[in-house]
Design an enzyme around this catalytic site. Structure first.
Site, PDB file in Angstrom:
ATOM      1  N   CYS A 188     -32.079  12.206   4.970  1.00 20.07           N
ATOM      2  CA  CYS A 188     -31.833  12.877   3.686  1.00 20.07           C
ATOM      3  C   CYS A 188     -30.329  13.089   3.505  1.00 20.07           C
ATOM      4  O   CYS A 188     -29.534  12.898   4.443  1.00 20.07           O
ATOM      5  CB  CYS A 188     -32.579  14.208   3.633  1.00 20.07           C
ATOM      6  SG  CYS A 188     -31.803  15.525   4.604  1.00 20.07           S
ATOM      7  N   GLU A 198     -40.970  22.362  10.303  1.00 17.65           N
ATOM      8  CA  GLU A 198     -41.185  22.949   8.977  1.00 17.65           C
ATOM      9  C   GLU A 198     -41.515  24.429   9.083  1.00 17.65           C
ATOM     10  O   GLU A 198     -41.798  24.955  10.170  1.00 17.65           O
ATOM     11  CB  GLU A 198     -42.297  22.172   8.262  1.00 17.65           C
ATOM     12  CG  GLU A 198     -41.886  20.713   8.046  1.00 17.65           C
ATOM     13  CD  GLU A 198     -42.907  19.884   7.286  1.00 17.65           C
ATOM     14  OE1 GLU A 198     -44.055  20.351   7.090  1.00 17.65           O
ATOM     15  OE2 GLU A 198     -42.565  18.755   6.908  1.00 17.65           O
ATOM     16  N   GLU A 220     -33.195  14.913  12.488  1.00 20.38           N
ATOM     17  CA  GLU A 220     -31.799  14.601  12.810  1.00 20.38           C
ATOM     18  C   GLU A 220     -31.016  15.880  13.109  1.00 20.38           C
ATOM     19  O   GLU A 220     -30.190  15.920  14.027  1.00 20.38           O
ATOM     20  CB  GLU A 220     -31.130  13.865  11.637  1.00 20.38           C
ATOM     21  CG  GLU A 220     -31.741  12.513  11.322  1.00 20.38           C
ATOM     22  CD  GLU A 220     -32.894  12.586  10.326  1.00 20.38           C
ATOM     23  OE1 GLU A 220     -33.608  13.596  10.281  1.00 20.38           O
ATOM     24  OE2 GLU A 220     -33.069  11.596   9.599  1.00 20.38           O
ATOM     25  N   CYS A 249     -34.776  19.137   9.564  1.00 17.90           N
ATOM     26  CA  CYS A 249     -35.068  17.724   9.790  1.00 17.90           C
ATOM     27  C   CYS A 249     -34.904  17.350  11.261  1.00 17.90           C
ATOM     28  O   CYS A 249     -34.205  18.032  12.023  1.00 17.90           O
ATOM     29  CB  CYS A 249     -34.119  16.865   8.967  1.00 17.90           C
ATOM     30  SG  CYS A 249     -34.466  16.838   7.200  1.00 17.90           S
ATOM     31  N   CYS A 270     -28.659  15.439   6.010  1.00 17.12           N
ATOM     32  CA  CYS A 270     -28.541  14.875   7.362  1.00 17.12           C
ATOM     33  C   CYS A 270     -27.475  13.792   7.419  1.00 17.12           C
ATOM     34  O   CYS A 270     -26.830  13.596   8.448  1.00 17.12           O
ATOM     35  CB  CYS A 270     -29.886  14.354   7.847  1.00 17.12           C
ATOM     36  SG  CYS A 270     -30.982  15.698   8.322  1.00 17.12           S
TER      37      CYS A 270
HETATM   38  N1  THU Z   1     -37.552  14.527   7.340  1.00 17.27           N
HETATM   39  C1  THU Z   1     -36.815  14.399   8.489  1.00 17.27           C
HETATM   40  O1  THU Z   1     -37.015  15.154   9.454  1.00 17.27           O
HETATM   41  N2  THU Z   1     -35.888  13.429   8.542  1.00 17.27           N
HETATM   42  C2  THU Z   1     -35.682  12.489   7.569  1.00 17.27           C
HETATM   43  O2  THU Z   1     -34.835  11.625   7.743  1.00 17.27           O
HETATM   44  C3  THU Z   1     -36.476  12.538   6.333  1.00 17.27           C
HETATM   45  C4  THU Z   1     -37.337  13.713   6.167  1.00 17.27           C
HETATM   46  C5  THU Z   1     -38.623  15.547   7.301  1.00 17.27           C
HETATM   47  C6  THU Z   1     -38.326  16.784   6.518  1.00 17.27           C
HETATM   48  C7  THU Z   1     -39.720  17.294   6.233  1.00 17.27           C
HETATM   49  O3  THU Z   1     -40.168  18.069   7.323  1.00 17.27           O
HETATM   50  C8  THU Z   1     -40.558  16.035   6.155  1.00 17.27           C
HETATM   51  O4  THU Z   1     -39.787  15.003   6.754  1.00 17.27           O
HETATM   52  C9  THU Z   1     -40.941  15.635   4.746  1.00 17.27           C
HETATM   53  O5  THU Z   1     -39.823  15.580   3.933  1.00 17.27           O
END
Ligand code: THU
Length: 136
Positions: free
Chosen positions: A83, A41, A52, A50, A86
């Site tokens: 998401c 983040e 992935e 993310c 991804c």
């Molecule tokens: N996030 C992921 O890294 N992968 C997912 O499949 C769902 C969400 C992360 C993005 C963000 O840093 C946090 O989860 C909250 O949304």
């Protein structure tokens, strides 16, 4: 180490000070090589990436472009699915039948496929059917 353990281990390195929600992802390629990623983040929220996406970037950087299987791990009693962005990123490198395992910290919670996650995916074939130069 299996794919779940890889995803669980990389999840510990996630940089998630804003959501507090750490995610780990691990990809296995057809040749057996494995790549891992965690969410990263940023204080400028939209710049976060993310888990992935991180795993895919590591795979491509290592010269691999085919995904055979994916595991996503998050601390949730219900399966955390990739998401929308991804899903499209996974579909770039995975066949529709590639399994995607959604796991909690204790192990697998659900199992789906890249194709089931993104029905009707936009693909290169759509552009091939377009009339060149027909845009404004
Ligand atoms: N996030 C992921 O890294 N992968 C997912 O499949 C769902 C969400 C992360 C993005 C963000 O840093 C946090 O989860 C909250 O949304």
């Amino acid at each position: 180490m299996d794919l779940f353990d890889t995803a669980l281990r990389v999840r510990a390195n996630a940089h998630a000070p804003y959501s507090g929600f750490k995610v780990g992802a691990a990809i296995r390629c057809p040749d057996g090589s494995v790549f891992a990623g965690c969410n990263v983040e940023n204080v400028a929220y939209p710049e976060g990436t993310c888990a992935e996406a991180g795993a895919i970037a590591a795979m491509v950087a290592a010269g691999r472009t085919e995904i055979a299987e994916v595991v996503v791990v998050a601390d949730s009693p219900t399966p955390v699915t990739p998401c929308g962005g991804c899903r499209q990123k996974l579909a770039e490198f995975a066949p529709a039948e590639a399994p995607v395992v959604l796991a909690g910290l204790g192990g697998e919670l659900a199992r789906t496929t890249v194709g089931a996650l993104l029905p009707g995916a936009f693909a290169a074939g759509h552009m091939a059917l377009a009339t060149p130069g027909s845009g404004p």
